[in-house]
Design an enzyme around this catalytic site. Structure first.
Site, mmCIF file in Angstrom:
data_model
loop_
_atom_site.group_PDB
_atom_site.id
_atom_site.type_symbol
_atom_site.label_atom_id
_atom_site.label_comp_id
_atom_site.label_asym_id
_atom_site.label_seq_id
_atom_site.Cartn_x
_atom_site.Cartn_y
_atom_site.Cartn_z
ATOM 1 N N SER A 13 56.824 26.284 36.574
ATOM 2 C CA SER A 13 56.976 25.403 37.734
ATOM 3 C C SER A 13 55.654 24.836 38.232
ATOM 4 O O SER A 13 55.651 23.889 39.022
ATOM 5 C CB SER A 13 57.676 26.154 38.875
ATOM 6 O OG SER A 13 56.878 27.233 39.335
ATOM 7 N N SER A 128 46.324 35.365 28.437
ATOM 8 C CA SER A 128 45.429 36.399 28.932
ATOM 9 C C SER A 128 44.245 35.710 29.608
ATOM 10 O O SER A 128 44.351 34.560 30.043
ATOM 11 C CB SER A 128 44.981 37.311 27.779
ATOM 12 O OG SER A 128 44.185 38.373 28.252
ATOM 13 N N TYR A 142 43.657 42.659 38.292
ATOM 14 C CA TYR A 142 43.921 41.473 37.485
ATOM 15 C C TYR A 142 43.277 41.626 36.108
ATOM 16 O O TYR A 142 43.909 41.371 35.077
ATOM 17 C CB TYR A 142 43.383 40.219 38.177
ATOM 18 C CG TYR A 142 43.588 38.960 37.374
ATOM 19 C CD1 TYR A 142 44.819 38.321 37.364
ATOM 20 C CD2 TYR A 142 42.553 38.428 36.613
ATOM 21 C CE1 TYR A 142 45.014 37.171 36.611
ATOM 22 C CE2 TYR A 142 42.738 37.279 35.867
ATOM 23 C CZ TYR A 142 43.968 36.652 35.875
ATOM 24 O OH TYR A 142 44.156 35.513 35.113
ATOM 25 N N LYS A 146 45.213 41.795 32.352
ATOM 26 C CA LYS A 146 44.936 40.890 31.241
ATOM 27 C C LYS A 146 44.387 41.638 30.021
ATOM 28 O O LYS A 146 44.650 41.262 28.874
ATOM 29 C CB LYS A 146 43.979 39.789 31.695
ATOM 30 C CG LYS A 146 44.603 38.823 32.695
ATOM 31 C CD LYS A 146 45.897 38.207 32.169
ATOM 32 C CE LYS A 146 46.478 37.163 33.086
ATOM 33 N NZ LYS A 146 47.735 36.564 32.562
#
Length: 265
Positions: A13, A128, A142, A146
């Site tokens: 989106s 990633s 975060y 990843k």
């Protein structure tokens, strides 16, 4: 007549996901996108899905297979970001970070793998970040999510390559998208850390706003997805390729000092 190739993009989106969906559609794919918000995009079919819902993902993938007959390419772009000191980050938010960025990717791939294995082909691209190897302070969860995506992608590629399925993690650098504004900022503990949380996040946001155009990234992802052979881990952008290389070859202490000098002052 040859059947049209079908692509699925999560997080379609906005940002990288939306640009990737557009690029795949321009390349001739029938494109479906998963996101919680319906933001219409020409030529792209939206399905409302929260990737953290295993049952929701399974149902949505079944819908695509019923309509299109196959899924040739999956690009897992859905993700979120949080920042803050590890010490002060609520565990619920840390778990939610891993749930979206890592387990959301796992949910989608588990849903598409049986059909890809049966058709004897498929390409899975997991988004990633160079944070997987740069280990950014005050963005530890975060970075961890990843790193998990990159490691998982390499292992999964070995598992499924005998069935004609290839898996690639694309490690990206700073991209100018709405991701910056959407980041959940935990500022608690900033005084205890001498203002370093605020300064670190300010630097991150400045770098992101001066980052690469998401349309350039979407086009690059589409090119990688179309390759017959591709490395399990790819980095987009010359600067980030150099950073990724240095982070992998430098002693960990040196790498820590370099990253700390940028983001932990």
């Amino acid at each position: 007549m040859e059947q049209r190739r079908t692509a699925l993009v999560t997080g379609g989106s906005s940002g990288i996901g939306r640009s990737t969906a557009a690029a795949l559609q321009d390349a001739g794919y029938a494109v479906y996108e998963f996101s919680r918000r319906d933001v219409p995009q020409s030529g792209v079919t939206h399905i409302s899905v929260d990737v953290t819902s295993e049952t929701g993902v399974q149902a949505a993938v079944a819908q695509i297979l019923a309509e299109a007959g196959r899924i040739d390419v999956v690009v897992n772009c859905a993700g979120s970001g949080i920042s803050g000191a590890v010490e002060f980050t609520p565990l619920a938010q840390a778990r939610a970070q891993l749930d979206v960025n890592f387990f959301g990717t796992v949910n989608v791939n588990r849903a598409v793998l049986p059909s890809m294995r049966n058709q004897g082909s498929g390409r899975i691209v997991n988004i990633s970040s160079v944070a997987a190897v740069a280990h950014i302070p005050f963005q530890a969860f975060y970075s961890a999510s990843k790193a998990a995506v990159s490691s998982y992608s390499c292992a999964l590629d070995n598992e499924v390559s005998p069935y004609g399925i290839r898996v690639t993690a694309i490690e990206l650098g700073d991209i100018c998208t709405g991701f910056t504004q959407a980041r959940q900022k935990i500022v608690q503990g900033d005084s205890e850390y001498g203002g370093r949380i605020t300064r670190s996040v300010r630097q991150m946001e400045q770098d992101e706003q001066n980052g690469m155009n998401p349309d350039v990234i979407g086009a690059a992802i589409t090119r990688i997805a179309a390759k017959k052979r591709c490395k399990p881990v790819c980095v987009v952008g010359t600067t980030y390729k150099l950073l990724s290389y240095l982070c992998r070859v430098l002693p960990s202490a040196w790498r820590g000092k370099i990253v700390g000098a940028i983001y932990a002052k």
